[in-house]
Scaffold this motif. Structure first.
Motif, PDB file in Angstrom:
ATOM      1  N   HIS A  49       0.872  -1.114   0.158  1.00 13.32           N
ATOM      2  CA  HIS A  49      -0.222   0.056   0.125  1.00 13.32           C
ATOM      3  C   HIS A  49       0.900   1.203  -0.136  1.00 13.32           C
ATOM      4  O   HIS A  49       1.614   1.360   0.808  1.00 13.32           O
ATOM      5  CB  HIS A  49      -0.818  -0.117   1.186  1.00 13.32           C
ATOM      6  CG  HIS A  49      -1.573   1.172   1.516  1.00 13.32           C
ATOM      7  ND1 HIS A  49      -2.645   1.608   0.534  1.00 13.32           N
ATOM      8  CD2 HIS A  49      -1.467   2.171   2.454  1.00 13.32           C
ATOM      9  CE1 HIS A  49      -3.101   2.741   1.199  1.00 13.32           C
ATOM     10  NE2 HIS A  49      -2.609   3.142   2.120  1.00 13.32           N
ATOM     11  N   HIS A  51       1.764   5.464  -0.304  1.00 13.16           N
ATOM     12  CA  HIS A  51       1.666   6.868  -0.353  1.00 13.16           C
ATOM     13  C   HIS A  51       2.957   7.416  -1.020  1.00 13.16           C
ATOM     14  O   HIS A  51       3.911   6.655  -0.888  1.00 13.16           O
ATOM     15  CB  HIS A  51       1.477   7.426   0.973  1.00 13.16           C
ATOM     16  CG  HIS A  51       0.049   7.219   1.517  1.00 13.16           C
ATOM     17  ND1 HIS A  51      -0.663   7.927   1.956  1.00 13.16           N
ATOM     18  CD2 HIS A  51      -0.362   5.815   1.996  1.00 13.16           C
ATOM     19  CE1 HIS A  51      -1.712   7.462   2.551  1.00 13.16           C
ATOM     20  NE2 HIS A  51      -1.655   6.065   2.535  1.00 13.16           N
ATOM     21  N   THR A  85      -2.789   4.857  -2.729  1.00 16.49           N
ATOM     22  CA  THR A  85      -3.704   5.622  -1.743  1.00 16.49           C
ATOM     23  C   THR A  85      -4.697   6.558  -2.529  1.00 16.49           C
ATOM     24  O   THR A  85      -4.223   7.179  -3.377  1.00 16.49           O
ATOM     25  CB  THR A  85      -3.079   6.399  -0.733  1.00 16.49           C
ATOM     26  OG1 THR A  85      -4.069   6.966   0.233  1.00 16.49           O
ATOM     27  CG2 THR A  85      -1.992   7.249  -1.140  1.00 16.49           C
ATOM     28  N   SER A 110      -6.948   2.339  -2.394  1.00 21.73           N
ATOM     29  CA  SER A 110      -7.813   2.388  -0.935  1.00 21.73           C
ATOM     30  C   SER A 110      -8.882   3.432  -1.472  1.00 21.73           C
ATOM     31  O   SER A 110      -9.066   4.168  -2.465  1.00 21.73           O
ATOM     32  CB  SER A 110      -6.945   2.952   0.019  1.00 21.73           C
ATOM     33  OG  SER A 110      -6.432   4.364  -0.334  1.00 21.73           O
ATOM     34  N   ASN A 112     -11.780   5.202   0.994  1.00 25.16           N
ATOM     35  CA  ASN A 112     -12.248   5.378   2.377  1.00 25.16           C
ATOM     36  C   ASN A 112     -13.581   5.692   2.319  1.00 25.16           C
ATOM     37  O   ASN A 112     -14.179   6.550   2.012  1.00 25.16           O
ATOM     38  CB  ASN A 112     -11.415   6.605   2.637  1.00 25.16           C
ATOM     39  CG  ASN A 112     -10.089   6.208   2.923  1.00 25.16           C
ATOM     40  OD1 ASN A 112      -9.399   5.890   3.953  1.00 25.16           O
ATOM     41  ND2 ASN A 112      -9.301   6.401   1.955  1.00 25.16           N
ATOM     42  N   GLU A 257       3.477   2.594   7.933  1.00 22.37           N
ATOM     43  CA  GLU A 257       2.117   3.672   7.858  1.00 22.37           C
ATOM     44  C   GLU A 257       1.312   3.314   9.145  1.00 22.37           C
ATOM     45  O   GLU A 257       0.974   4.366   9.681  1.00 22.37           O
ATOM     46  CB  GLU A 257       1.365   3.119   6.704  1.00 22.37           C
ATOM     47  CG  GLU A 257       0.024   3.812   6.666  1.00 22.37           C
ATOM     48  CD  GLU A 257      -0.786   4.066   5.421  1.00 22.37           C
ATOM     49  OE1 GLU A 257      -0.174   3.649   4.237  1.00 22.37           O
ATOM     50  OE2 GLU A 257      -1.853   4.485   5.527  1.00 22.37           O
TER      51      GLU A 257
HETATM   52  N1  KMH Z   1      -3.654   5.728   6.940  1.00 22.25           N
HETATM   53  C1  KMH Z   1      -4.585   4.598   7.340  1.00 22.25           C
HETATM   54  C2  KMH Z   1      -5.177   4.874   8.811  1.00 22.25           C
HETATM   55  C3  KMH Z   1      -5.791   5.485   2.718  1.00 22.25           C
HETATM   56  O1  KMH Z   1      -4.591   5.585   2.337  1.00 22.25           O
HETATM   57  O2  KMH Z   1      -6.532   5.550   1.862  1.00 22.25           O
HETATM   58  C4  KMH Z   1      -5.709   4.262   6.402  1.00 22.25           C
HETATM   59  C5  KMH Z   1      -5.341   4.328   4.875  1.00 22.25           C
HETATM   60  C6  KMH Z   1      -6.072   5.001   4.025  1.00 22.25           C
HETATM   61  O3  KMH Z   1      -4.053   3.662   4.563  1.00 22.25           O
END
Ligand code: KMH
Ligand code: ZN
Length: 309
Positions: A49, A51, A85, A110, A112, A257
């Motif tokens: 995952h 960012h 993300t 991701s 949300n 993260e």
């Molecule tokens: N940072 C995490 C609490 C995302 O990147 O869109 C949740 C998360 C969400 O990973």
């Protein structure tokens, strides 16, 4: 039918929650983020995952150029699934957050599933010395921040992912978000089978705990029916809740993260260390980490040949 012993381990490489002053091991530059993802893959992670951060300051950004650089560097070295993300970071607009999906067309992103307080401000008082001037105001500012994901935004994000063959990884921070997901399924916008990531222990979301996880699972079964699922939990809850997920039949996310620690008082020196630890726990339970290809099959992903990076 015999239950599968394969579990997808996701490594959440750097995120937008922690600041560089919390740990010297947080990857920041594209090369550091790519190296961490490749090492996590070698350690047993099937999904990274991702960012991105500004290379000079470590500040979270959603620059599609940086995403492209990181994603292509990882793809050149291993076949790990990339979950990019769209949560982004504080202060980013909806359009900035979703831009990576049409640009890179990832296999997984991701998603949300609702709005919430997303509070990091208690951390600010624990940091003795800040390395960068953006860190303290960003953390303190979360006392007055709503992480906004209205239904209009949810529909736009989900339709964009559908259009580009990107599977949404539904981030569920509290029970009401399961209701939101069921609504989008009813509208035909969120397609089944859905993949839920239960995010536990964020200040503003559901507390981490086995009872709460069981409650989320039962609620999701009532509201949605069948689904695949994973758990990530903040800070000290990361490994215990990851273990609970494994025991209950789910997949698990670790990574810097969600926690900068490997165990109480010991900083994790890499994402790979956390992956190795959860792999050890899984094996003690008679479980095996899924390969990236197995994860693609379990999640029904389009394949690495169909991404745009
Ligand atoms: N940072 C995490 C609490 C995302 O990147 O869109 C949740 C998360 C969400 O990973
Ligand atoms: Zn994230």
């Amino acid at each position: 039918m015999r239950a599968t012993t394969k579990r997808i381990i996701t490594a959440a490489i750097t995120g937008a929650v922690h600041v560089p002053s919390q740990t010297p091991y947080l990857p920041v530059t594209p090369d550091q983020i790519a190296d961490e993802a490749v090492r996590a893959c070698l350690a047993g992670a099937a999904v990274a995952h991702v960012h991105v951060r500004e290379p000079d300051t470590g500040r979270p950004t959603c620059s599609t150029e940086l995403f492209r650089e990181v994603a292509s560097k990882i793809k050149a070295r291993c076949d790990i699934v990339l979950c990019l993300t769209t949560g982004g970071g504080l202060g980013m607009t909806l359009e900035e957050r979703i831009a990576v999906v049409p640009a890179l067309r990832p296999e997984l992103a991701s998603f949300n599933m609702g709005s919430m307080n997303f509070a990091l401000y208690p951390v600010a008082s624990k940091i003795k010395e800040f390395r960068f001037d953006w860190e303290k105001p960003l953390l303190e500012g979360t006392e007055d921040v709503v992480f906004a994901n209205t239904f209009k935004a949810l529909k736009h994000f989900c339709r964009t992912m559908n259009q580009h063959g990107t599977k949404p990884e539904v981030e569920v921070y509290d029970a009401g978000m399961i209701n939101n997901a069921a609504h989008l399924i009813d509208l035909g916008i969120l397609r089944k089978p859905v993949h839920l990531q239960f995010v536990m222990g964020i200040l503003g979301g559901i507390p981490a705990g086995v009872e709460n996880l069981v409650f989320l699972l039962e609620t999701a079964r009532r509201q949605i029916g069948d689904f695949t699922w994973s758990v990530c939990a903040a800070g000290q809850h990361q490994m215990p809740m990851g273990t609970a997920a494994l025991v209950l039949g789910g997949h698990v996310r670790v990574g810097l993260e969600d926690s900068t620690y490997l165990s109480r008082g010991t900083l994790a020196r890499s994402n790979a260390e956390q992956v190795e630890k959860i792999v050890r726990i899984a094996r003690e339970l008679g479980l095996e980490p899924a390969t990236a290809q197995e994860a693609r099959h379990i999640l029904g992903l389009k394949g690495l040949d169909k991404v745009n990076f």
